[in-house]
Design an enzyme around this catalytic site. Sequence first.
Site, PDB file in Angstrom:
ATOM      1  N   PRO A  75       1.110  -1.083   0.129  1.00  0.00           N
ATOM      2  CA  PRO A  75      -0.184  -0.021  -0.125  1.00  0.00           C
ATOM      3  C   PRO A  75       0.902   0.923   0.154  1.00  0.00           C
ATOM      4  O   PRO A  75       1.577   1.559   0.711  1.00  0.00           O
ATOM      5  CB  PRO A  75      -0.588   0.365   1.327  1.00  0.00           C
ATOM      6  N   ALA A  77       0.551   5.585  -0.373  1.00  0.00           N
ATOM      7  CA  ALA A  77      -0.587   6.787  -0.602  1.00  0.00           C
ATOM      8  C   ALA A  77      -0.515   7.307  -1.991  1.00  0.00           C
ATOM      9  O   ALA A  77       0.020   7.082  -2.620  1.00  0.00           O
ATOM     10  CB  ALA A  77      -0.750   7.697   1.094  1.00  0.00           C
ATOM     11  N   HIS A 241       8.051   0.221   6.604  1.00  0.00           N
ATOM     12  CA  HIS A 241       7.059   1.254   5.867  1.00  0.00           C
ATOM     13  C   HIS A 241       8.222   2.040   4.760  1.00  0.00           C
ATOM     14  O   HIS A 241       8.458   2.614   4.791  1.00  0.00           O
ATOM     15  CB  HIS A 241       7.059   2.436   7.124  1.00  0.00           C
TER      16      HIS A 241
HETATM   17  C1  LIG Z   1       5.451   6.734  -0.652  1.00  0.00           C
HETATM   18  C2  LIG Z   1       4.918   5.813   0.095  1.00  0.00           C
HETATM   19  C3  LIG Z   1       3.272   6.174   0.392  1.00  0.00           C
HETATM   20  C4  LIG Z   1       2.963   4.168   1.427  1.00  0.00           C
HETATM   21  N1  LIG Z   1       2.076   4.619   2.092  1.00  0.00           N
HETATM   22  C5  LIG Z   1       2.146   3.908   2.557  1.00  0.00           C
HETATM   23  C6  LIG Z   1       0.685   3.661   3.418  1.00  0.00           C
HETATM   24  O1  LIG Z   1      -0.616   4.870   3.053  1.00  0.00           O
HETATM   25  N2  LIG Z   1       0.251   3.091   4.000  1.00  0.00           N
HETATM   26  C7  LIG Z   1       1.038   1.454   4.369  1.00  0.00           C
HETATM   27  O2  LIG Z   1       0.892   1.090   5.116  1.00  0.00           O
HETATM   28  N3  LIG Z   1       1.857   1.747   4.174  1.00  0.00           N
HETATM   29  C8  LIG Z   1       2.615   3.066   3.286  1.00  0.00           C
HETATM   30  N4  LIG Z   1       3.562   2.590   2.753  1.00  0.00           N
HETATM   31  C9  LIG Z   1       4.569   1.850   3.108  1.00  0.00           C
HETATM   32  C10 LIG Z   1       4.642   0.555   2.027  1.00  0.00           C
HETATM   33  O3  LIG Z   1       3.852   0.250   2.064  1.00  0.00           O
HETATM   34  C11 LIG Z   1       5.967  -0.274   1.724  1.00  0.00           C
HETATM   35  O4  LIG Z   1       6.491  -0.889   3.217  1.00  0.00           O
HETATM   36  C12 LIG Z   1       7.694   0.440   1.354  1.00  0.00           C
HETATM   37  O5  LIG Z   1       7.257   1.238   0.589  1.00  0.00           O
HETATM   38  C13 LIG Z   1       7.866  -1.241   1.170  1.00  0.00           C
HETATM   39  O6  LIG Z   1       9.194  -0.669   0.531  1.00  0.00           O
HETATM   40  P1  LIG Z   1       9.841   0.263  -0.998  1.00  0.00           P
HETATM   41  O7  LIG Z   1       9.261   1.088  -1.517  1.00  0.00           O
HETATM   42  O8  LIG Z   1      11.067  -0.252  -1.108  1.00  0.00           O
HETATM   43  O9  LIG Z   1       9.366  -1.083  -2.225  1.00  0.00           O
HETATM   44  C14 LIG Z   1       3.777   3.749   1.286  1.00  0.00           C
HETATM   45  C15 LIG Z   1       5.804   4.376   0.883  1.00  0.00           C
HETATM   46  C16 LIG Z   1       5.342   4.431  -0.017  1.00  0.00           C
HETATM   47  C17 LIG Z   1       7.258   4.675  -0.351  1.00  0.00           C
HETATM   48  O1  LIG Z   2       3.457   8.361   3.448  1.00  0.00           O
HETATM   49  C1  LIG Z   2       3.681   6.917   3.986  1.00  0.00           C
HETATM   50  O2  LIG Z   2       4.142   6.391   4.496  1.00  0.00           O
HETATM   51  C2  LIG Z   2       2.376   6.824   4.860  1.00  0.00           C
HETATM   52  O3  LIG Z   2       1.590   5.833   5.262  1.00  0.00           O
HETATM   53  C3  LIG Z   2       1.219   8.320   4.083  1.00  0.00           C
HETATM   54  C4  LIG Z   2      -0.063   7.788   5.072  1.00  0.00           C
HETATM   55  C5  LIG Z   2      -0.863   8.324   5.297  1.00  0.00           C
HETATM   56  C6  LIG Z   2      -1.528   9.195   4.629  1.00  0.00           C
HETATM   57  C7  LIG Z   2       0.123   9.620   3.639  1.00  0.00           C
HETATM   58  C8  LIG Z   2       1.084   9.050   3.740  1.00  0.00           C
END
Ligand SMILES: Cc1cc2nc3c(=O)[nH]c(=O)nc-3n(C[C@H](O)[C@H](O)[C@H](O)COP(=O)(O)O)c2cc1C
Ligand SMILES: O=C(O)C(=O)c1ccccc1
Length: 348
Positions: A75, A77, A241
């Site tokens: 996931p 965002a 994350h």
């Molecule tokens: C731009 C961005 C937004 C993210 N938003 C969320 C989110 O809304 N919820 C969540 O559980 N993890 C979020 N993550 C973490 C990702 O789910 C994931 O753990 C991570 O991107 C994995 O690493 P990678 O980018 O190296 O593949 C986000 C990561 C990024 C880069």
């Molecule tokens: O950016 C993120 O990693 C993320 O998890 C997130 C969650 C909610 C709103 C914006 C970003």
Amino acid sequence: MLTLSDVHDAAERRLDPVHYDFFAGGAGEERTVAANTEAFDRYRLVPRVLRGVGRRGLDVELLGQALSMPVLVSPTAFHRLAHPDGEVATARAAAAARTVMILSMAATRTVEDVAATGVRLWFQLFVQPDRAFTERLVRRAEKAGCGALVVTVDAPLFGRRDRDVRNGFDDLPAGLACENLREAPTGPPRPITWDPELTWADLAWVCGLTPLPVLVKGILHPDDAHLAVEHGAGGIIVSNHGGRQLDGATATLDALTDVVDAVAGRVPVLLDGGVRRGTDVVTALALGATAVGIGRPVVWGLAADGTAGVRHVLELLRGELDRAMALCGADRVAALGPDLVDIGRCHR
Ligand SMILES: Cc1cc2nc3c(=O)[nH]c(=O)nc-3n(C[C@H](O)[C@H](O)[C@H](O)COP(=O)(O)O)c2cc1C
Ligand SMILES: O=C(O)C(=O)c1ccccc1
């Protein structure tokens, strides 16, 4: 675009630099962002030969769902910052690739619109202090046809991402919103609240709320993996994350083996963070992951070329994984085991 790195470069050229920084960046010094990919650089494979790998299958079954390969969409965002169709464009690619997409609670398209693409969909949740609101979200995800819930537990508060602070980026631009946080179709979206009071009791509450399997995302410590299973988790996602929460947290690949041992086969263990090559998928699966997730590479594909870009990312990884498995003497995912990884000589 021959590699995920090429896709990244194309995305960087196309994105607004502030939005690029939001997607690419991590917490603090970005040590953990770097550690995730560096960990994959450190492990080496010890291939087996003469195993008759002319017919290969990459498919896996995960929580009752059939995936064409052990790679799913983590996931992330705000997909509409990367493409006007946002998460719907991403979902079309995941559907075509026959893999799971985990929809962020901070998605900029409704779960109903995303589900209408036919994708195998899971919904990611940050448990909100307003439990009644949290429950309504869970019901909405269930009704839309989501096959699992993913509760993210590495965010008692929001990590500080220095790039965003410098750029003054702290919210979506006008016209974009978190579409699943509106209580009425045209009402204002509720803000996401980070709840530092959450405990294991709240995880148990979510697990009791829904018949869907609940995966816990953001586990690094083996004792927490054990606790998650004891409190009802149907799966574990080893994740930091993408290095966006605790800077200095261990690389997910380094955390994997101890978590797999603690879980002892009771539920599937997934991993995300730093997966960029088919050989990375092989390494994680050999060390006990059932599947891996990719975060940023999906966003890069989306920014580079919409649905076709995300499809390209997924098909590049599929092709690399297939070749790496053949070269390791594995004709199916179940043939990947720890004997294929040179752990002793990895210089930690
Ligand atoms: C731009 C961005 C937004 C993210 N938003 C969320 C989110 O809304 N919820 C969540 O559980 N993890 C979020 N993550 C973490 C990702 O789910 C994931 O753990 C991570 O991107 C994995 O690493 P990678 O980018 O190296 O593949 C986000 C990561 C990024 C880069
Ligand atoms: O950016 C993120 O990693 C993320 O998890 C997130 C969650 C909610 C709103 C914006 C970003």
